[in-house]
Design an enzyme around this catalytic site. Structure first.
Site, mmCIF file in Angstrom:
data_model
loop_
_atom_site.group_PDB
_atom_site.id
_atom_site.type_symbol
_atom_site.label_atom_id
_atom_site.label_comp_id
_atom_site.label_asym_id
_atom_site.label_seq_id
_atom_site.Cartn_x
_atom_site.Cartn_y
_atom_site.Cartn_z
ATOM 1 C CB THR A 61 37.864 59.315 30.698
ATOM 2 O OG1 THR A 61 38.680 59.512 31.837
ATOM 3 C CG2 THR A 61 36.406 59.216 31.123
ATOM 4 C CE LYS A 77 42.486 58.280 28.969
ATOM 5 N NZ LYS A 77 43.602 59.177 29.294
ATOM 6 C CG ASP A 84 46.178 61.368 27.412
ATOM 7 O OD1 ASP A 84 45.405 62.344 27.447
ATOM 8 O OD2 ASP A 84 45.820 60.215 27.718
ATOM 9 N N GLY A 87 55.987 57.312 38.764
ATOM 10 C CA GLY A 87 54.754 56.595 38.424
ATOM 11 C C GLY A 87 54.923 55.789 37.150
ATOM 12 C CB ALA A 98 49.351 59.570 33.630
ATOM 13 N NE ARG A 122 52.070 51.935 45.648
ATOM 14 C CZ ARG A 122 50.793 52.129 45.916
ATOM 15 N NH1 ARG A 122 50.437 52.536 47.125
ATOM 16 N NH2 ARG A 122 49.855 51.941 45.006
ATOM 17 C CB THR A 123 54.136 48.469 42.021
ATOM 18 O OG1 THR A 123 53.172 48.869 42.994
ATOM 19 C CG2 THR A 123 54.070 46.975 41.808
ATOM 20 N N GLY A 173 49.201 71.000 36.338
ATOM 21 C CA GLY A 173 48.668 69.902 35.537
ATOM 22 C C GLY A 173 47.432 70.231 34.706
HETATM 23 P P1 ATR Z 1 47.115 56.681 35.504
HETATM 24 O O1 ATR Z 1 46.504 56.010 34.326
HETATM 25 O O2 ATR Z 1 46.526 58.021 35.832
HETATM 26 O O3 ATR Z 1 48.597 56.733 35.424
HETATM 27 P P2 ATR Z 1 47.201 54.405 37.279
HETATM 28 O O4 ATR Z 1 47.491 53.516 36.134
HETATM 29 O O5 ATR Z 1 46.197 53.959 38.293
HETATM 30 O O6 ATR Z 1 46.682 55.814 36.778
HETATM 31 O O7 ATR Z 1 48.575 54.771 37.999
HETATM 32 C C1 ATR Z 1 48.617 55.456 39.200
HETATM 33 C C2 ATR Z 1 50.075 55.672 39.592
HETATM 34 O O8 ATR Z 1 50.092 56.304 40.882
HETATM 35 C C3 ATR Z 1 50.870 54.391 39.714
HETATM 36 O O9 ATR Z 1 52.203 54.632 39.345
HETATM 37 C C4 ATR Z 1 50.763 54.103 41.209
HETATM 38 O O10 ATR Z 1 51.796 53.307 41.736
HETATM 39 P P3 ATR Z 1 51.613 51.683 41.810
HETATM 40 O O11 ATR Z 1 51.881 51.194 40.429
HETATM 41 O O12 ATR Z 1 52.614 51.260 42.801
HETATM 42 O O13 ATR Z 1 50.196 51.446 42.248
HETATM 43 C C5 ATR Z 1 50.872 55.497 41.768
HETATM 44 N N1 ATR Z 1 50.365 55.564 43.143
HETATM 45 C C6 ATR Z 1 49.082 55.583 43.541
HETATM 46 N N2 ATR Z 1 48.991 55.632 44.896
HETATM 47 C C7 ATR Z 1 50.280 55.613 45.352
HETATM 48 C C8 ATR Z 1 50.878 55.654 46.661
HETATM 49 N N3 ATR Z 1 50.132 55.688 47.772
HETATM 50 N N4 ATR Z 1 52.234 55.642 46.740
HETATM 51 C C9 ATR Z 1 53.011 55.599 45.630
HETATM 52 N N5 ATR Z 1 52.495 55.571 44.371
HETATM 53 C C10 ATR Z 1 51.157 55.578 44.239
#
Ligand code: ATR
Length: 275
Positions: A65, A69, A106, A132, A136, A157-158, A243
């Protein structure tokens, strides 16, 4: 099966929050198998040496985890297709020869959860919107493709991260985070893979008014189980999938690889993990 005692563990940093010991030990008992499953904390710098030592101590199965990974791929002698596509492993199987096989379960977890909760829902030919672009999201996209979704809209968001994930893919169209509400009119499967809506995190702000009534809504967040997104979907009459099942189903192929039994996800297990 030889009936030998099988030692497995989840490796993370931190790892104490992990539900995996609860899940695997429930199955070890349910199927009357000889084995153990623990949570072991290894910092990234200790991962390679730590796993080598655990193998010497007789461990033959690992889950990985956060944050291991991707790095754990470097420890594998062989990596299965899904893990190569996703770019991460969540399961290691130590063969009798000592060779390490890496898997990623996954995407299976994502699709098997939907198949169990909504058995009449088929993804084939549909349009999905993935919110996102982290690890995941990669697994969810792999699952959508395995079930022959025809078109994937991706937003994050990014934006750069979404563009990087979609690079070279014909079936993914990146849309602006600000335009996700409008895009919903064409969406038949909506999946939140961000941490938004999780307890302690900001809410996911999305207006479902354009989403077709039959579109399936799924959230990978399971604390709370009914996220505001799923509550809103359910209120509008959309099929909603929580989920927790993705977590439970991703554990099944790993357990099978170590113990030779493909376990069930039953209601007792689901209740136990949610407690
Ligand atoms: P995982 O492996 O669980 O997908 P991660 O790689 O940390 O975890 O990704 C988290 C996701 O949640 C990303 O898409 C992140 O967006 P950014 O790439 O812009 O960081 C999104 N996320 C987390 N906090 C956020 C927020 N406040 N608003 C919008 N998106 C958010």
């Amino acid at each position: 099966m030889s009936g030998a005692f099988i030692k497995a563990a989840v490796i993370g940093h931190p790892v104490r929050h992990s539900k995996s010991p609860l899940i695997h030990n429930y199955w070890i008992e349910k199927y009357a198998l000889q084995g153990s499953y623990e949570a072991i904390d290894l910092a990234p710098v200790d991962l390679a040496f730590g796993i080598k030592r655990l193998i010497e101590e007789g461990y033959s199965g690992f889950n990985l985890t956060v944050p291991h990974k991707e790095a754990a791929m470097g420890l594998c002698n062989e990596i299965e297709e899904a893990a190569l596509r996703i770019g991460a492993v969540n399961t290691l199987v130590v063969e009798e020869t000592g060779r390490i096989r890496g898997l990623n379960t996954d995407s299976y977890g994502f699709t098997a959860n939907i198949a169990q909760k909504k058995p009449g829902f088929f993804m084939s030919g549909k349009t999905a919107l993935v919110l996102g672009a982290g690890g995941a999201a990669r697994a969810v996209i792999d699952g959508l493709r395995a079930h022959e979704v025809s078109r994937i809209l991706l937003t994050n968001r990014t934006r750069e991260k979404a563009l990087a994930l979609a690079a070279g893919a014909q079936d993914i169209e990146v849309i602006l985070w600000e335009e996700k509400d409008k895009a919903l009119a064409a969406v038949e499967i909506l999946i939140n893979t961000t941490s938004l809506g999780m307890s302690g995190q900001p809410p996911l702000t999305i207006d479902l008014k354009h989403l077709p009534a039959e579109a399936l809504v799924s959230d990978i967040v399971y604390a709370p189980l009914m996220t505001p997104l799923l509550q809103e979907a359910q209120m509008r009459g959309n099929p909603a999938v929580t989920g927790i099942g993705m977590l439970l189903h991703q554990a099944r192929p790993a357990f099978e690889a170590w113990f030779g039994v493909l376990p069930d996800v039953d209601e007792t297990l689901e209740r136990m993990v949610l407690r």
